[in-house]
Design an enzyme around this catalytic site. Structure first.
Site, PDB file in Angstrom:
ATOM      1  N   GLU A 118       0.805  -1.741  -0.355  1.00  0.00           N
ATOM      2  CA  GLU A 118       0.187  -0.046  -0.240  1.00  0.00           C
ATOM      3  C   GLU A 118       0.839   0.816  -0.367  1.00  0.00           C
ATOM      4  O   GLU A 118       0.950   1.581   0.864  1.00  0.00           O
ATOM      5  CB  GLU A 118      -1.002  -0.445   1.163  1.00  0.00           C
ATOM      6  CG  GLU A 118      -2.511  -0.999   0.732  1.00  0.00           C
ATOM      7  CD  GLU A 118      -2.944  -1.246   2.548  1.00  0.00           C
ATOM      8  OE1 GLU A 118      -2.963  -0.120   3.000  1.00  0.00           O
ATOM      9  OE2 GLU A 118      -4.199  -1.791   2.530  1.00  0.00           O
ATOM     10  N   GLU A 172      -5.325  -8.870   1.215  1.00  0.00           N
ATOM     11  CA  GLU A 172      -5.924  -8.468   1.967  1.00  0.00           C
ATOM     12  C   GLU A 172      -7.737  -8.540   2.111  1.00  0.00           C
ATOM     13  O   GLU A 172      -7.897  -7.331   1.320  1.00  0.00           O
ATOM     14  CB  GLU A 172      -5.362  -7.570   2.360  1.00  0.00           C
ATOM     15  CG  GLU A 172      -3.902  -7.094   3.772  1.00  0.00           C
ATOM     16  CD  GLU A 172      -3.612  -5.839   3.701  1.00  0.00           C
ATOM     17  OE1 GLU A 172      -4.323  -5.335   4.169  1.00  0.00           O
ATOM     18  OE2 GLU A 172      -2.648  -5.965   4.233  1.00  0.00           O
TER      19      GLU A 172
HETATM   20  C1  FCB Z   1      -4.516  -2.749   5.523  1.00  0.00           C
HETATM   21  C2  FCB Z   1      -3.492  -2.715   6.494  1.00  0.00           C
HETATM   22  C3  FCB Z   1      -3.169  -3.376   7.083  1.00  0.00           C
HETATM   23  C4  FCB Z   1      -3.913  -3.763   7.769  1.00  0.00           C
HETATM   24  C5  FCB Z   1      -5.212  -3.107   7.168  1.00  0.00           C
HETATM   25  C6  FCB Z   1      -6.171  -3.556   8.660  1.00  0.00           C
HETATM   26  O1  FCB Z   1      -4.411  -1.057   5.090  1.00  0.00           O
HETATM   27  O2  FCB Z   1      -2.241  -3.252   4.985  1.00  0.00           O
HETATM   28  O3  FCB Z   1      -1.670  -3.752   8.070  1.00  0.00           O
HETATM   29  O4  FCB Z   1      -3.896  -2.788   8.664  1.00  0.00           O
HETATM   30  O5  FCB Z   1      -5.640  -2.255   6.914  1.00  0.00           O
END
Ligand code: FCB
Length: 452
Positions: free
Chosen positions: A168, A356
């Site tokens: 990110e 994620e």
């Molecule tokens: C993302 C991050 C991860 C975690 C999630 C909830 O932005 O990459 O580390 O904090 O959010």
């Protein structure tokens, strides 16, 4: 539970994800250097409840137990990150062998238990010594990143076949350098764009090294991508949503896949007096180095309302007509299907992973000591089905990783937002598998979601 008969492709990779600073603890052990998150968390008032990652899940000492829990749940793939400051305490210079050894042990433990490693090289924890030299706004940081990656490739390249350069970069740039709620806590939009450019250069340098070293395996990058929708049909809201998409999505996707920043955003920024990043000869070619996959972190949709006074983008985010998680993030699974399809159409990456996805909800332990988090199961089920829909339309989605294996340190919100499939008792470090963990284990075993 919806009616579902969603069988996933045979080699689909199911996994869970974590990040070093959020779980490891041991922030000052075995020669580790200070990172920007170590520094930031210790400034009073920056983090909810003044929590820190000093101990976190104590994973540095308990990694064997965590690997065992993954094995118990039958989790085949694990995405984790390496703390740069364990390997190079000052960002560059002498290698700290003990730091490398920890990741060799962890990786070995995973492999012995049949779990496939997916390694993120940078999940936001820049060595503080590099921040003192300008951090990501200094182009030299990208060169130091390359040297660090080469060291890790050499040490772990035989064991690890799946690499992610950055997690990110948009968040690292804007939360870190513009909103200032993440380390290093700066508040300068032009600095955020400069940081973003150097992060992208760092990514390109790492990919180039990986290819030049002739390593076996695949390398990609992880972006947080979030569809932007107008808060109403008003033309100004529609325009604001397009700008917000340019800001958050296209600003990183276009250079990676199309060789330039979005032109309309460049001219928009210039019209607002923002200083654009300095692009040197060869930068765009470097950033566009071919990647093997794109990692997508998806949580929600951003509903966008035109707000002319809000410099420089002229919008604000408003709640949409959806229920929200504890974090306040709207639950909109169709956003994930739409996003994956859009990525295929607009950017056509060779392969995609959802690196994620998950939800924070308040977890309650019942008198039997169980955490019956059906609401998290509902979130995960909706989003896994959203992935299935995208695959059905031909999107090359090859895996899905739940955020997160275990409740952990959630950046500026401290330990408040719990995303884990495993509950963490912070006082005792006891781990308890939640109902969602068992549920996910069954999804993996059956390779899909079926109603019977
Ligand atoms: C993302 C991050 C991860 C975690 C999630 C909830 O932005 O990459 O580390 O904090 O959010």
């Amino acid at each position: 539970m919806f009616y579902a008969n969603a069988g996933f492709p045979e080699r689909f990779k199911w996994g869970v994800a974590t990040a070093a600073y959020q779980i490891e603890g041991a922030t000052n052990e075995d020669g580790k250097g200070e990172s920007i998150w170590d520094r930031f968390c210790h400034i009073p008032g920056r983090i909810y409840n003044n929590d820190t990652g000093d101990i976190a899940c104590d994973h540095y000492h308990r990694y064997k137990e965590d690997v065992r829990l993954m094995k118990e749940l039958g989790i085949p793939s694990y995405r984790y990150s390496i703390a740069w400051s364990r390997i190079f305490p000052r960002g560059y210079g002498d290698i700290n062998q003990k730091g490398l050894d920890f990741y060799k042990r962890l990786t070995g433990e995973l492999l012995e238990n049949g779990i496939e490693p997916f390694v993120t090289l940078y999940h936001w924890d820049l060595p503080q010594a590099l921040q003192d030299e300008g951090g990501w706004t200094n182009p030299a940081t990208a060169d130091h990143f390359m040297a660090y990656c080469e060291t890790v490739f050499k040490a772990l390249g035989g064991q690890v076949k799946n690499w992610m350069t950055l997690n990110e970069p948009w968040v690292a740039s804007f939360n870190g350098h513009y909103w200032g709620n993440f380390a290093p806590g700066l508040r300068d939009f032009s600095a955020a764009l400069a940081a973003g450019h150097n992060l992208l250069r760092a990514h390109g340098l790492a990919v180039r090294s990986f290819r030049q070293m002739g390593l076996d395996g695949e390398i990609g990058i992880v972006l947080n991508l979030c569809p932007r929708e107008p808060a109403s049909d008003a033309p100004e809201d529609i325009n604001a949503a397009v700008r917000n998409d340019g800001f958050g999505n296209r600003w990183f996707l276009d250079p990676l896949f199309k060789g330039s920043y979005p032109l309309n955003m460049e001219s928009y920024y210039a019209s607002q007096g923002v200083v654009l990043p300095k692009i040197s000869a060869g930068d765009m070619k470097l950033i566009g180095e071919k990647i093997d996959f794109l990692g997508v972190n998806y949580y929600y949709i951003d509903f966008t309302k035109a707000t002319p006074g809000n410099w420089p983008l002229g919008y604000k985010t408003v709640p949409g007509p959806y229920p929200v998680t504890l974090y306040g993030w709207p639950v909109v699974e169709r956003g994930l299907t739409d996003l994956l399809i859009r990525l295929k159409i607009d950017y056509n990456p060779p392969k995609l992973y959802v690196t994620e996805n998950g939800a924070s909800y308040p977890d309650v332990i019942n008198i039997k000591g169980e955490i019956l988090d059906d609401i998290r199961i509902d979130y995960l089920e909706r989003h896994i089905l959203a992935c299935y829909k995208a695959i059905e339309t031909g999107v090359p989605l090859s895996g899905y990783f739940v955020w997160s294996l275990i409740d952990n340190f959630e950046w500026s919100t401290g330990f408040k937002n719990t995303f884990g499939l495993i509950y963490l008792n912070k006082q005792t470090q006891e781990r308890i598998i939640k109902r969602s963990g068992i549920w996910y284990s069954n999804i993996i075993r059956r390779n899909g979601i079926f109603s019977d």
